[in-house]
Design a protein around this motif. Sequence first.
Motif, PDB file in Angstrom:
ATOM      1  N   ARG A 130       0.840  -1.196   0.000  1.00  0.00           N
ATOM      2  CA  ARG A 130       0.000   0.000   0.000  1.00  0.00           C
ATOM      3  C   ARG A 130       0.876   1.248   0.000  1.00  0.00           C
ATOM      4  NH1 ARG A 130      -2.137  -4.066  -0.314  1.00  0.00           N
ATOM      5  NH2 ARG A 130      -1.677  -3.478  -2.442  1.00  0.00           N
ATOM      6  N   PHE A 131       1.938   1.249   0.818  1.00  0.00           N
ATOM      7  CA  PHE A 131       2.844   2.402   0.872  1.00  0.00           C
ATOM      8  C   PHE A 131       3.607   2.571  -0.437  1.00  0.00           C
ATOM      9  CE2 PHE A 131       2.705   2.072   5.626  1.00  0.00           C
ATOM     10  CZ  PHE A 131       2.322   3.375   5.865  1.00  0.00           C
ATOM     11  N   GLU A 132       4.183   1.497  -0.923  1.00  0.00           N
ATOM     12  CA  GLU A 132       5.009   1.589  -2.132  1.00  0.00           C
ATOM     13  C   GLU A 132       4.220   2.055  -3.344  1.00  0.00           C
ATOM     14  OE1 GLU A 132       6.944  -2.207  -2.591  1.00  0.00           O
ATOM     15  OE2 GLU A 132       8.456  -1.730  -1.082  1.00  0.00           O
ATOM     16  N   HIS A 133       2.966   1.693  -3.423  1.00  0.00           N
ATOM     17  CA  HIS A 133       2.144   2.042  -4.582  1.00  0.00           C
ATOM     18  C   HIS A 133       1.207   3.227  -4.303  1.00  0.00           C
ATOM     19  CE1 HIS A 133       3.673  -1.437  -6.700  1.00  0.00           C
ATOM     20  NE2 HIS A 133       3.407  -2.173  -5.629  1.00  0.00           N
ATOM     21  N   LEU A 134       1.405   3.869  -3.158  1.00  0.00           N
ATOM     22  CA  LEU A 134       0.602   5.044  -2.772  1.00  0.00           C
ATOM     23  C   LEU A 134      -0.891   4.751  -2.886  1.00  0.00           C
ATOM     24  CD1 LEU A 134       2.754   7.754  -4.596  1.00  0.00           C
ATOM     25  CD2 LEU A 134       2.943   7.010  -2.207  1.00  0.00           C
ATOM     26  N   GLN A 135      -1.308   3.607  -2.362  1.00  0.00           N
ATOM     27  CA  GLN A 135      -2.691   3.154  -2.507  1.00  0.00           C
ATOM     28  C   GLN A 135      -3.559   3.407  -1.292  1.00  0.00           C
ATOM     29  OE1 GLN A 135      -1.828  -0.931  -3.520  1.00  0.00           O
ATOM     30  NE2 GLN A 135      -2.164  -0.511  -5.685  1.00  0.00           N
ATOM     31  N   TYR A 182      -8.766   4.420   1.872  1.00  0.00           N
ATOM     32  CA  TYR A 182      -8.462   4.065   0.494  1.00  0.00           C
ATOM     33  C   TYR A 182      -9.119   5.079  -0.426  1.00  0.00           C
ATOM     34  CZ  TYR A 182      -6.870  -0.459   2.170  1.00  0.00           C
ATOM     35  OH  TYR A 182      -6.197  -1.454   2.810  1.00  0.00           O
ATOM     36  N   PRO A 183      -8.352   5.692  -1.331  1.00  0.00           N
ATOM     37  CA  PRO A 183      -8.954   6.639  -2.272  1.00  0.00           C
ATOM     38  C   PRO A 183      -9.714   5.913  -3.383  1.00  0.00           C
ATOM     39  CG  PRO A 183      -6.584   6.506  -2.624  1.00  0.00           C
ATOM     40  CD  PRO A 183      -6.899   5.619  -1.460  1.00  0.00           C
ATOM     41  N   VAL A 184     -10.842   6.487  -3.751  1.00  0.00           N
ATOM     42  CA  VAL A 184     -11.649   6.022  -4.886  1.00  0.00           C
ATOM     43  C   VAL A 184     -12.120   7.269  -5.627  1.00  0.00           C
ATOM     44  CG1 VAL A 184     -12.405   3.864  -3.808  1.00  0.00           C
ATOM     45  CG2 VAL A 184     -13.770   5.932  -3.508  1.00  0.00           C
ATOM     46  N   PHE A 185     -12.709   7.078  -6.780  1.00  0.00           N
ATOM     47  CA  PHE A 185     -13.143   8.219  -7.571  1.00  0.00           C
ATOM     48  C   PHE A 185     -14.628   8.132  -7.853  1.00  0.00           C
ATOM     49  CE2 PHE A 185      -8.669   7.786  -8.333  1.00  0.00           C
ATOM     50  CZ  PHE A 185      -8.228   9.095  -8.243  1.00  0.00           C
ATOM     51  N   SER A 186     -15.255   9.290  -7.890  1.00  0.00           N
ATOM     52  CA  SER A 186     -16.662   9.403  -8.267  1.00  0.00           C
ATOM     53  C   SER A 186     -16.720   9.990  -9.677  1.00  0.00           C
ATOM     54  CB  SER A 186     -17.417  10.311  -7.294  1.00  0.00           C
ATOM     55  OG  SER A 186     -18.684  10.634  -7.825  1.00  0.00           O
ATOM     56  N   SER A 187     -17.252   9.222 -10.601  1.00  0.00           N
ATOM     57  CA  SER A 187     -17.397   9.716 -11.971  1.00  0.00           C
ATOM     58  C   SER A 187     -18.441  10.819 -12.044  1.00  0.00           C
ATOM     59  CB  SER A 187     -17.812   8.572 -12.902  1.00  0.00           C
ATOM     60  OG  SER A 187     -16.824   7.578 -12.907  1.00  0.00           O
ATOM     61  N   ILE A 188     -19.480  10.706 -11.241  1.00  0.00           N
ATOM     62  CA  ILE A 188     -20.562  11.695 -11.269  1.00  0.00           C
ATOM     63  C   ILE A 188     -20.062  13.072 -10.816  1.00  0.00           C
ATOM     64  CG2 ILE A 188     -22.867  12.280 -10.400  1.00  0.00           C
ATOM     65  CD1 ILE A 188     -22.833   9.786 -12.214  1.00  0.00           C
ATOM     66  N   SER A 189     -19.403  13.110  -9.666  1.00  0.00           N
ATOM     67  CA  SER A 189     -18.922  14.396  -9.149  1.00  0.00           C
ATOM     68  C   SER A 189     -17.544  14.763  -9.687  1.00  0.00           C
ATOM     69  CB  SER A 189     -18.867  14.362  -7.621  1.00  0.00           C
ATOM     70  OG  SER A 189     -17.855  13.470  -7.191  1.00  0.00           O
ATOM     71  N   MET A 190     -16.887  13.804 -10.313  1.00  0.00           N
ATOM     72  CA  MET A 190     -15.525  13.986 -10.810  1.00  0.00           C
ATOM     73  C   MET A 190     -14.589  14.419  -9.687  1.00  0.00           C
ATOM     74  SD  MET A 190     -16.098  15.465 -14.658  1.00  0.00           S
ATOM     75  CE  MET A 190     -16.857  16.994 -14.127  1.00  0.00           C
ATOM     76  N   LYS A 191     -14.764  13.783  -8.526  1.00  0.00           N
ATOM     77  CA  LYS A 191     -13.927  14.060  -7.365  1.00  0.00           C
ATOM     78  C   LYS A 191     -13.476  12.753  -6.746  1.00  0.00           C
ATOM     79  CE  LYS A 191     -14.932  18.481  -5.622  1.00  0.00           C
ATOM     80  NZ  LYS A 191     -14.826  19.160  -4.375  1.00  0.00           N
ATOM     81  N   ARG A 192     -12.455  12.864  -5.967  1.00  0.00           N
ATOM     82  CA  ARG A 192     -11.961  11.727  -5.202  1.00  0.00           C
ATOM     83  C   ARG A 192     -12.765  11.632  -3.904  1.00  0.00           C
ATOM     84  NH1 ARG A 192      -5.705  10.273  -4.369  1.00  0.00           N
ATOM     85  NH2 ARG A 192      -5.976  10.174  -6.591  1.00  0.00           N
ATOM     86  N   SER A 193     -13.113  10.423  -3.544  1.00  0.00           N
ATOM     87  CA  SER A 193     -13.696  10.127  -2.237  1.00  0.00           C
ATOM     88  C   SER A 193     -12.752   9.171  -1.535  1.00  0.00           C
ATOM     89  CB  SER A 193     -15.071   9.468  -2.386  1.00  0.00           C
ATOM     90  OG  SER A 193     -16.028  10.377  -2.838  1.00  0.00           O
TER      91      SER A 193
END
Length: 147
Positions: free
Chosen positions: A41-46, A65-76
């Motif tokens: 997780r650290f090595e891959h910045l996950q 854990y970061p994920v993305f919202s296509s609708i808002s075009m933001k990271r959650s």
Amino acid sequence: MKIRQANFKDLEAISIIFDEYRQFYKQNSDITSAKLFLRNRFEHLQSIFFICEEGDRILGFTHLYPVFSSISMKRSYILNDLFVRPEHRKKHIAKQLIAEAKEYVRFMDGKGLELSTAKDNDPAQSLYKSENFHKEEDFITFFWSKS
């Protein structure tokens, strides 16, 4: 007691508490695999790992854990793990870790934090409600498992 973002130098110490967390959820102890998992997780910045420490002892942690919202075009962010060692509970450490996670989301201009917990985990549900998380009523979650 202080909260800070963990880094690669913390790998040994956080592997131990991460293993304790997994044991809390009825998994077999496996510090070697825990360390490898976290190293990746650290090595891959996950992921983002916050710890609460007192001196050189880690009292608790939260793992995002970061994920993305296509609708808002933001990271959650998914607040996937939150753990406080049993002897340090009832000291508001979980609230402090959640506050740090919220501040991180604000700083990164994220959309918000998502989490899930067991239906019968009343203490966690009470904590999350007190921290202004609301139960998602608009969507139903499904999960596919390869097994």
